[in-house]
Enzyme design. Sequence first.
Site, PDB file in Angstrom:
ATOM      1  N   SER A   1       0.765  -1.113   0.031  1.00 50.30           N
ATOM      2  CA  SER A   1       0.132   0.036   0.013  1.00 50.30           C
ATOM      3  C   SER A   1       0.887   1.246   0.067  1.00 50.30           C
ATOM      4  O   SER A   1       1.813   1.243   0.418  1.00 50.30           O
ATOM      5  CB  SER A   1      -1.082  -0.298   1.140  1.00 50.30           C
ATOM      6  OG  SER A   1      -1.537  -1.288   1.444  1.00 50.30           O
TER       7      SER A   1
HETATM    8  N1  SAH Z   1      -0.015  -3.841   4.142  1.00 54.81           N
HETATM    9  C1  SAH Z   1       0.760  -4.636   3.125  1.00 54.81           C
HETATM   10  C2  SAH Z   1      -0.013  -4.982   1.849  1.00 54.81           C
HETATM   11  C3  SAH Z   1      -1.271  -5.472   2.066  1.00 54.81           C
HETATM   12  S1  SAH Z   1      -2.081  -5.898   0.613  1.00 54.81           S
HETATM   13  C4  SAH Z   1       2.071  -4.453   2.769  1.00 54.81           C
HETATM   14  O1  SAH Z   1       2.469  -3.382   3.496  1.00 54.81           O
HETATM   15  O2  SAH Z   1       2.815  -4.840   1.955  1.00 54.81           O
HETATM   16  C5  SAH Z   1      -3.210  -6.933   1.238  1.00 54.81           C
HETATM   17  C6  SAH Z   1      -2.770  -8.354   1.646  1.00 54.81           C
HETATM   18  O3  SAH Z   1      -3.862  -9.026   1.924  1.00 54.81           O
HETATM   19  C7  SAH Z   1      -2.192  -9.051   0.083  1.00 54.81           C
HETATM   20  O4  SAH Z   1      -0.985  -9.726   0.293  1.00 54.81           O
HETATM   21  C8  SAH Z   1      -3.433 -10.323  -0.006  1.00 54.81           C
HETATM   22  O5  SAH Z   1      -2.746 -11.592  -0.522  1.00 54.81           O
HETATM   23  C9  SAH Z   1      -3.734 -10.541   1.479  1.00 54.81           C
HETATM   24  N2  SAH Z   1      -4.868 -11.299   1.923  1.00 54.81           N
HETATM   25  C10 SAH Z   1      -6.165 -11.099   1.097  1.00 54.81           C
HETATM   26  N3  SAH Z   1      -6.994 -12.049   1.574  1.00 54.81           N
HETATM   27  C11 SAH Z   1      -6.348 -12.374   2.825  1.00 54.81           C
HETATM   28  C12 SAH Z   1      -6.912 -13.324   3.732  1.00 54.81           C
HETATM   29  N4  SAH Z   1      -8.044 -13.733   3.741  1.00 54.81           N
HETATM   30  N5  SAH Z   1      -6.064 -13.805   4.801  1.00 54.81           N
HETATM   31  C13 SAH Z   1      -4.816 -13.140   4.886  1.00 54.81           C
HETATM   32  N6  SAH Z   1      -4.385 -12.137   3.913  1.00 54.81           N
HETATM   33  C14 SAH Z   1      -4.980 -11.987   2.856  1.00 54.81           C
END
Ligand code: SAH
Length: 218
Positions: free
Chosen positions: A67
Site C-alpha cells: 500500500s
Molecule cells: N500492508 C501490506 C499490503 C497488503 S495488500 C504491505 O505493506 O505490503 C493485502 C494483502 O492481503 C495481500 O498480500 C493479500 O494476499 C492479503 N490477503 C487477502 N486476503 C487475505 C486473507 N483472507 N487472509 C490473509 N491475507 C489476505
Amino acid sequence: MDAGRVDPAYRRDRRRLIEGLQARGIEDLAILHAFDVIPRHMFVPDAVRHRSYDDVALPLGHGQTISRPGAHALHLELADLSGKENVLEIGTGSGYQTALLSQLAAHVYSVETVQQLADLAADRLRDLGIENVTTRAGDGSAGWPEHAPYDVILCGAAAPRVPQPLVEQLGPGGRLVIPVGDNSRQRLVRVFLLADGTLREETVDSARFVPLKGEEGW
Ligand code: SAH
C-alpha cells in the site's frame, strides 16, 4: 532491531517521505519515527526499488500490492497505539506495515494468504532483527482466535462486510480498522468495542484496497 543495518543511501529519500506525511497531517511522532527506522526499500521488488519512498502503492507480484505509505500512516493513526498493544494484522503482504507496527505495539500477529509472500515477509522481518512479530500463512479473514483478544486489528484488504469473527476477537477498548466494499467502491471503517461492551462503527475515509479473500472475504 539492529538499526545499524539500515541502508544509509536511502536516508534522504526517507526524510522526504516523512516530510510529505507530515505535510498531509500525520503528526504522531512515534509513527513518523517508525517510518524513519523501517527501510521500505527492503520490502519492495528490485524492479520498483527506485520508487520505494514515493507515496505510491507498488506491485509485489501474485497480483498484490504494497500500500501507499500514506495509507499505512492513516491506518496506524486510527490504531492509536501506545506501545503496549496486542495487534492482529490481516494481509502481511510485503511485511512493511508489520514492521512499522512492530515499532509501535507490544506484539504483532500477522496472517497472509499467499504462501510465497508470507515466507518472504517472514525472512525480511527476521533479517531486520524484528522479534515481536509472529507470522502465519493462511486465511486470516476470520482472525487468529488463539491469540485473541486484540487491542487492535488492522486489515489491509477490502471485505464485503465487517467480519463478525474479527469483532469478537477485540478486547474491551479494542479497535478494528478495515476497508469494506468491492472493487468499484470502498470505505475505510473503524469499529470500537467500548469498555461497556457496546460497539461503535464509523466511516473514516474512502479506500482502495485489494479484495479480502477467504471465509469472510469475497
Ligand atoms: N500492508 C501490506 C499490503 C497488503 S495488500 C504491505 O505493506 O505490503 C493485502 C494483502 O492481503 C495481500 O498480500 C493479500 O494476499 C492479503 N490477503 C487477502 N486476503 C487475505 C486473507 N483472507 N487472509 C490473509 N491475507 C489476505
